[in-house]
Scaffold this motif. Structure first.
Motif, mmCIF file in Angstrom:
data_model
loop_
_atom_site.group_PDB
_atom_site.id
_atom_site.type_symbol
_atom_site.label_atom_id
_atom_site.label_comp_id
_atom_site.label_asym_id
_atom_site.label_seq_id
_atom_site.Cartn_x
_atom_site.Cartn_y
_atom_site.Cartn_z
ATOM 1 N N GLY A 223 -5.892 -5.036 5.688
ATOM 2 C CA GLY A 223 -5.526 -4.176 6.810
ATOM 3 C C GLY A 223 -6.737 -3.454 7.352
ATOM 4 O O GLY A 223 -7.721 -3.222 6.641
ATOM 5 N N ASN A 224 -6.687 -3.101 8.613
ATOM 6 C CA ASN A 224 -7.799 -2.386 9.248
ATOM 7 C C ASN A 224 -7.324 -1.117 9.951
ATOM 8 O O ASN A 224 -7.830 -0.755 11.011
ATOM 9 C CB ASN A 224 -8.536 -3.292 10.236
ATOM 10 C CG ASN A 224 -9.797 -3.904 9.653
ATOM 11 O OD1 ASN A 224 -10.459 -4.706 10.288
ATOM 12 N ND2 ASN A 224 -10.150 -3.528 8.435
ATOM 13 N N TYR B 139 -3.652 -5.072 -2.355
ATOM 14 C CA TYR B 139 -2.778 -4.132 -1.662
ATOM 15 C C TYR B 139 -2.673 -4.550 -0.204
ATOM 16 O O TYR B 139 -3.694 -4.730 0.467
ATOM 17 C CB TYR B 139 -3.355 -2.710 -1.733
ATOM 18 C CG TYR B 139 -3.441 -2.159 -3.130
ATOM 19 C CD1 TYR B 139 -2.416 -1.388 -3.657
ATOM 20 C CD2 TYR B 139 -4.550 -2.433 -3.932
ATOM 21 C CE1 TYR B 139 -2.489 -0.892 -4.954
ATOM 22 C CE2 TYR B 139 -4.632 -1.947 -5.228
ATOM 23 C CZ TYR B 139 -3.598 -1.177 -5.736
ATOM 24 O OH TYR B 139 -3.671 -0.697 -7.017
ATOM 25 N N ARG B 140 -1.460 -4.714 0.286
ATOM 26 C CA ARG B 140 -1.294 -5.027 1.703
ATOM 27 C C ARG B 140 -0.984 -3.723 2.460
ATOM 28 O O ARG B 140 -0.054 -2.990 2.127
ATOM 29 C CB ARG B 140 -0.196 -6.068 1.930
ATOM 30 C CG ARG B 140 1.211 -5.611 1.650
ATOM 31 C CD ARG B 140 2.233 -6.727 1.880
ATOM 32 N NE ARG B 140 3.598 -6.222 1.850
ATOM 33 C CZ ARG B 140 4.287 -5.990 0.745
ATOM 34 N NH1 ARG B 140 3.741 -6.224 -0.435
ATOM 35 N NH2 ARG B 140 5.524 -5.525 0.800
ATOM 36 N N ALA B 141 -1.817 -3.445 3.441
ATOM 37 C CA ALA B 141 -1.646 -2.254 4.277
ATOM 38 C C ALA B 141 -1.550 -2.713 5.720
ATOM 39 O O ALA B 141 -2.395 -2.402 6.559
ATOM 40 C CB ALA B 141 -2.821 -1.296 4.080
ATOM 41 N N VAL C 234 -7.910 -4.997 -0.310
ATOM 42 C CA VAL C 234 -7.012 -4.228 0.546
ATOM 43 C C VAL C 234 -6.950 -4.956 1.883
ATOM 44 O O VAL C 234 -7.982 -5.178 2.525
ATOM 45 C CB VAL C 234 -7.518 -2.782 0.757
ATOM 46 C CG1 VAL C 234 -6.560 -2.019 1.663
ATOM 47 C CG2 VAL C 234 -7.671 -2.064 -0.581
ATOM 48 N N ALA D 291 -5.111 1.582 5.200
ATOM 49 C CA ALA D 291 -5.979 0.687 4.427
ATOM 50 C C ALA D 291 -7.229 1.429 3.958
ATOM 51 O O ALA D 291 -7.661 1.291 2.809
ATOM 52 C CB ALA D 291 -6.372 -0.528 5.266
ATOM 53 N N ALA E 251 0.823 -1.211 0.000
ATOM 54 C CA ALA E 251 0.000 0.000 0.000
ATOM 55 C C ALA E 251 0.855 1.257 0.000
ATOM 56 O O ALA E 251 0.490 2.269 -0.614
ATOM 57 C CB ALA E 251 -0.924 -0.005 1.213
ATOM 58 N N VAL F 25 -12.110 -4.773 1.682
ATOM 59 C CA VAL F 25 -11.161 -4.523 2.763
ATOM 60 C C VAL F 25 -11.272 -5.650 3.787
ATOM 61 O O VAL F 25 -12.366 -5.946 4.282
ATOM 62 C CB VAL F 25 -11.442 -3.164 3.444
ATOM 63 C CG1 VAL F 25 -10.412 -2.904 4.549
ATOM 64 C CG2 VAL F 25 -11.416 -2.032 2.414
#
Length: 457
Positions: free
Chosen positions: A150-151, A319-321, A148, A155, A122, A192
């Motif tokens: 992540g929280n 996407y990794r956040a 996406v 994200a 991300a 998400v």
């Protein structure tokens, strides 16, 4: 009177706050501060790490600008530490250095398929849409369904920018190439995923509320995610922030067509809770094709455990956040496991012996890791500055502490550095670019152009 010549590497909030706190602190010596950054413009992640449609960020930039515009801090932009200027150089010209270089890389997510084509960090996407000069000008937005992971707020920023219609970003300082890229986006669904439940999310109520205000975007939440356990119910009842988040999410549950995504908008933003990513599946060409996740449930102690139930969502991009990670600096101790400079309350330590490294300090995310907001950055800086003031006996003894030495050294090495006047020129130039389009500014992306404008060339 003794004089402290201080170098600060990193001109984001952490570095600027450290300079400001030192200048205002009670002390028995004069202070002279030089601020260095590898970018031609200051403000770090406030300029290059936050979505452009966040108006509250302008308030932070105004506060930082007020500090710089006092004129008692020199800025040297477009100077790469370890390349244009080394730790040995700093020792010859300063009494101490504070590293405030933040964390700009993505933390890893160790699941099969995470490195497939179409899978991104991300932070790289954020750098693209914020017009960071060291990232590509184009971004592939050819996927209809995007995940996406992540929280946290990053994200949500990424999800919002992906789901939002490009024309609705025209009121911001979004760069022209980013506007064109988002205009051509094929995205219809953004998913998400977070491992925990709605009462354990890490984003703020404001971030969440903004999602529900997107034009022509349906918010999709799932009733099964709201079967709260006692810990979640207690969190909602006792924590005002959690209470507001829950209220927003519950209001979305009341919207028509939520669980079957049967709204009328052209785009949908899905929030999946209790969802632990376990694998990224790929197609025959090695591109992202689906995300496999395991349903989780509360473990009764604030964490989660897997249920063994696996589900699969077709996607074409991911996407990794899941957090940021610091980068090592030449000649400076570094903790590879945690992505920080090893330190005790900002005093840098040798990696192996845990003994202090005289004259070397850290503040901000490179000190404590990428957690916390601006308020934490200020308290961080106060702690570091307190030690710096009390450590006078162990400061470096520079051979040439004269203010003229650094500009002469950089000029000798052919470094085209930018200064505070240069930032004012670039700032005015960007505002002027936006004026004909009734926009606050249009950000200049190309590094060479930023330098040319800043230097008046």
């Amino acid at each position: 009177m003794t004089k402290l010549r201080l170098a600060i590497v990193g001109a984001g909030p952490a570095g600027i706050y450290a300079a400001d706190i030192l200048l205002k602190a009670e002390r028995k010596f004069d202070v002279s501060i030089d601020l260095f950054d590898h970018l031609p413009a200051p403000y770090g992640l406030v300029r290059y790490g936050v979505a452009p449609d966040h108006p509250r960020i302008k308030g932070i930039i105004t506060a930082l600008r007020d500090v710089l515009d006092r004129g008692d801090i020199r800025i040297f932009g477009n100077v790469r530490f370890g390349q244009d200027l080394t730790l040995d150089d700093l020792k010859q010209h300063y009494n101490a250095v504070i590293f405030a270089t933040g964390a700009i890389k993505d933390a890893d997510l160790d699941i099969p398929g995470i490195d497939a084509a179409g899978s991104f960090g991300a932070a790289d996407f954020v750098s693209w849409y914020d017009g960071h000069p060291d990232f590509p000008r184009e971004w592939p937005l050819d996927a209809a369904s995007v995940a996406v992971i992540g929280n946290g707020n990053v994200a949500l920023d990424v999800a919002r920018v992906l789901a939002k219609h490009a024309e609705d970003l025209l009121v911001t300082e979004i760069p022209a190439n980013v506007q064109a890229g988002l205009e051509a986006s094929q995205v219809t669904d953004v998913h998400v995923f977070g491992r925990r439940g709605p009462a354990q999310v890490k984003f703020t109520p404001l971030e969440l509320r903004e999602l529900g205000e997107l034009r022509d975007v349906d918010m999709v939440v799932y009733d099964e995610d709201f079967d709260y356990d006692e810990a979640s119910r207690t969190a909602v009842a006792s924590n005002k922030q959690v209470m507001v988040i829950d209220r927003v999410l519950q209001s979305w549950r009341q919207r028509p067509g939520v669980n079957n995504a049967g709204g009328e908008a052209s785009r949908r933003l899905h929030l999946h809770f209790w969802a632990k990513p376990v694998e990224v599946k790929t197609d025959d060409s090695g591109r992202v094709a689906a995300l496999v996740y395991e349903r989780t449930r509360p473990d009764g102690q604030g964490g989660v455990i897997g249920t063994g139930e696996l589900r699969e969502v077709p996607i074409q991009q991911l996407y990794r956040a899941v957090g940021y990670f610091g980068s090592p600096l030449p000649g400076v101790p570094f903790d590879k496991k945690h992505g920080v400079i090893p330190n005790h309350e900002g005093q840098v330590l040798h990696k192996d012996s845990n003994e202090r490294v005289p004259g070397v300090y850290a503040t901000g995310w490179i000190k404590r890791g990428p957690v916390g907001l601006i308020g934490h950055t200020k308290s961080d800086a106060m702690e570091t500055i307190s030690h710096l003031i009390n450590d006078q006996a162990s400061w470096w003894q520079p051979t040439d502490p004269s203010p003229e030495a650094i500009p002469a050294l950089l000029a000798e090495r052919g470094v085209a550095w930018t200064d505070l006047d240069g930032w004012h020129r670039l700032d005015e130039h960007e505002v002027a670019l936006g004026a004909p389009h009734e926009r606050a500014r249009i950000k200049v992306v190309d590094r060479d152009e930023m330098v040319r404008v800043s230097r008046g060339e």
